[in-house]
Design an enzyme around this catalytic site. Structure first.
Site, PDB file in Angstrom:
ATOM      1  N   GLY A 286       2.303   2.151  -3.142  1.00 33.18           N
ATOM      2  CA  GLY A 286       2.401   2.501  -4.548  1.00 33.18           C
ATOM      3  C   GLY A 286       3.632   1.967  -5.250  1.00 33.18           C
ATOM      4  O   GLY A 286       3.965   2.419  -6.358  1.00 33.18           O
ATOM      5  N   LEU A 287       4.304   0.985  -4.653  1.00 29.81           N
ATOM      6  CA  LEU A 287       5.537   0.475  -5.258  1.00 29.81           C
ATOM      7  C   LEU A 287       5.250  -0.270  -6.559  1.00 29.81           C
ATOM      8  O   LEU A 287       5.967  -0.089  -7.554  1.00 29.81           O
ATOM      9  CB  LEU A 287       6.277  -0.437  -4.272  1.00 29.81           C
ATOM     10  CG  LEU A 287       6.660   0.205  -2.928  1.00 29.81           C
ATOM     11  CD1 LEU A 287       7.456  -0.772  -2.079  1.00 29.81           C
ATOM     12  CD2 LEU A 287       7.455   1.487  -3.157  1.00 29.81           C
TER      13      LEU A 287
ATOM     14  N   PHE B 120       4.120 -18.351 -16.845  1.00 25.11           N
ATOM     15  CA  PHE B 120       5.351 -17.586 -16.988  1.00 25.11           C
ATOM     16  C   PHE B 120       5.440 -16.528 -15.912  1.00 25.11           C
ATOM     17  O   PHE B 120       4.472 -16.270 -15.203  1.00 25.11           O
ATOM     18  CB  PHE B 120       5.483 -16.967 -18.388  1.00 25.11           C
ATOM     19  CG  PHE B 120       4.336 -16.072 -18.788  1.00 25.11           C
ATOM     20  CD1 PHE B 120       4.344 -14.719 -18.461  1.00 25.11           C
ATOM     21  CD2 PHE B 120       3.243 -16.570 -19.496  1.00 25.11           C
ATOM     22  CE1 PHE B 120       3.301 -13.884 -18.836  1.00 25.11           C
ATOM     23  CE2 PHE B 120       2.201 -15.749 -19.871  1.00 25.11           C
ATOM     24  CZ  PHE B 120       2.227 -14.406 -19.544  1.00 25.11           C
TER      25      PHE B 120
ATOM     26  N   ARG C 160       0.808  -1.223   0.000  1.00 27.18           N
ATOM     27  CA  ARG C 160       0.000   0.000   0.000  1.00 27.18           C
ATOM     28  C   ARG C 160       0.844   1.276   0.000  1.00 27.18           C
ATOM     29  O   ARG C 160       0.466   2.280   0.582  1.00 27.18           O
ATOM     30  CB  ARG C 160      -0.960   0.014   1.213  1.00 27.18           C
ATOM     31  CG  ARG C 160      -1.874  -1.189   1.315  1.00 27.18           C
ATOM     32  CD  ARG C 160      -2.898  -1.216   0.174  1.00 27.18           C
ATOM     33  NE  ARG C 160      -3.834  -2.309   0.327  1.00 27.18           N
ATOM     34  CZ  ARG C 160      -3.696  -3.513  -0.238  1.00 27.18           C
ATOM     35  NH1 ARG C 160      -2.639  -3.762  -1.010  1.00 27.18           N
ATOM     36  NH2 ARG C 160      -4.602  -4.452  -0.049  1.00 27.18           N
TER      37      ARG C 160
ATOM     38  N   TYR D  58      -4.784  -6.247 -11.151  1.00 33.56           N
ATOM     39  CA  TYR D  58      -4.235  -5.774 -12.418  1.00 33.56           C
ATOM     40  C   TYR D  58      -5.210  -5.012 -13.307  1.00 33.56           C
ATOM     41  O   TYR D  58      -4.793  -4.380 -14.268  1.00 33.56           O
ATOM     42  CB  TYR D  58      -3.612  -6.950 -13.166  1.00 33.56           C
ATOM     43  CG  TYR D  58      -2.395  -7.468 -12.429  1.00 33.56           C
ATOM     44  CD1 TYR D  58      -1.189  -6.793 -12.489  1.00 33.56           C
ATOM     45  CD2 TYR D  58      -2.470  -8.603 -11.630  1.00 33.56           C
ATOM     46  CE1 TYR D  58      -0.081  -7.231 -11.785  1.00 33.56           C
ATOM     47  CE2 TYR D  58      -1.378  -9.064 -10.916  1.00 33.56           C
ATOM     48  CZ  TYR D  58      -0.184  -8.372 -10.999  1.00 33.56           C
ATOM     49  OH  TYR D  58       0.896  -8.800 -10.291  1.00 33.56           O
TER      50      TYR D  58
END
Length: 413
Positions: free
Chosen positions: A93-94, A413, A91, A124
């Site tokens: 923002g990385l 992957f 949390r 995502y």
């Protein structure tokens, strides 16, 4: 303390790998052997980390990929993997910072889209990715299938057991033929075949030699490959209760697929078959005299797609019908936002920016979900994720984008 988000250096790779372990709940240590094994296949120019006080606390990596789209064309994609944020640094923002840098670089590089396999569903979509291809697994109760267990060979062609060296020779050509007709399939490089056949063994993945079976057509062509393992389990009355687990099955004809499944279900002592990850519309259940013998044990989203070049992506695929559609694409990150006119046919399409009034308005994540032909525009509109601007446009979107054969990505992957 400030967290520094950037590409990693050579000396930081072992610590970055430790952070990958931490994020995926693996023992938080990376051996020198593992680092030496994985490092040659990690492009540091596409490997990012977040560092606080010299310690890696978030990871992100991408690599070049070729993905098959509807109609058989292969497009260059930015494949994203090894995404983690250490629990102590969530949390902040990385991930957003790493994702923004990678997608901007991918667009600049000329990748038409980005792909990933989402460990968690909610993450995502906010970066413009949409679930574009699903996956399913079945568990087959072999005695209930109704198949003749005395079967020893297909009606045409033949099945041979081979070894890993044979697979490394025969597999790449078969896979190229397979992915040319399977939307959602991605390329497999030389290392993929080496690690899946024991020629290169990864220190963090103990190797067990599987069985390899190939199907040869009447003309002698290799049209199918099955890779599986088997356990050793017996009941109290000395009855075999063995399970075969499929690691991979690809085929370029229904005859090959039918023959390989029938072969596996006829192996002595095998009473259960676990199919591994299959396409959501796999033929398997209906290949059995009693389809109810195959029970779904997993059904979920799998491959996620994010368009970076709308014009190139929409022109690369074919469409189920002919028609014209003006799409108003929203993109909070600005990478793909715009209004585009699509003139589509089953043979191909043209697409270009336009100032015409839109037929539908949608976010780039919904366009990603539609792109490989799996998502339903009608359902997305019912969920208020597509806005119909002209009467009948949602139905027209459905007719153009939806495909009879669903996309499938066999590879993680």
């Amino acid at each position: 303390m400030t967290v520094d988000v950037r590409l990693i250096t050579e000396s930081e790779y072992p610590d970055w790998l430790r952070a990958v372990h931490t994020g995926f709940l693996q023992p938080p240590v990376a051996s020198d052997e593992e680092a030496r094994s994985r490092r040659p296949y990690t492009d540091l120019a596409r490997t990012r980390g977040a560092f606080e006080d010299g310690r890696c606390v978030a990871t992100f990596r991408s690599f070049a990929q070729q993905i098959t789209v509807v109609g058989g064309a292969a497009l260059p994609a930015d494949a994203i993997t090894n995404v983690t944020v250490t629990p102590t640094h969530r949390r902040r923002g990385l991930l957003s910072r790493m994702m923004a840098a990678d997608l901007a670089a991918a667009k600049e590089r000329g990748d038409a889209l980005a792909t990933l396999i989402a460990a968690e569903y909610p993450i995502y979509g906010r970066y413009g990715f949409g679930p574009a291809a699903g996956v399913a697994e079945w568990t087959v109760d072999v005695p209930r299938t109704g198949l003749d267990r005395r079967w020893s060979r297909p009606e045409s062609g033949r099945i041979d057991l081979v070894d890993g060296a044979n697979v490394r020779k025969l597999g790449p050509d078969l896979h190229d033929r397979f992915r040319a007709v399977q939307p959602g399939a991605v390329g497999r490089d030389e290392r993929w075949w080496a690690t899946r056949t024991g020629a290169e063994q990864l220190p963090d993945h103990p190797w067990t030699e599987p069985f390899y079976a190939v199907y040869r057509s009447p003309a002698g062509e290799i049209d199918g490959l099955l890779v599986y393992t088997a356990d050793d389990k017996w009941g109290d009355a000395k009855q075999p209760l063995n399970t075969a687990t499929v690691l991979s099955l690809i085929a370029v004809s229904p005859a090959a697929e039918r023959a390989l499944w029938h072969y596996l279900c006829s192996v002595d002592w095998i009473t259960t078959v676990k199919t591994g990850r299959r396409g959501p519309d796999d033929l398997l259940p209906l290949l059995l005299p009693d389809p109810r013998a195959a029970r779904i044990t997993l059904q979920a989203d799998f491959l996620w797609v994010r368009l970076l070049d709308v014009v190139r992506a929409l022109e690369a695929r074919t469409y189920e019908a002919a028609g014209t559609l003006v799409l108003d694409v929203r993109d909070a990150d600005g990478l793909s936002a715009g209004r585009y006119r699509l003139d589509a046919t089953p043979a191909g399409a043209t697409c270009a920016p336009t100032t015409e009034s839109p037929d539908v308005t949608l976010d780039v994540r919904e366009l990603g979900a539609l792109y490989l032909g799996d998502a339903s525009a009608v359902r997305l509109a019912a969920l208020d994720r597509i806005t119909e601007e002209t009467t009948g446009a949602v139905a027209r979107t459905e007719a153009l984008f939806r495909t009879a054969v669903r996309p499938w990505c066999p590879d993680v992957f």
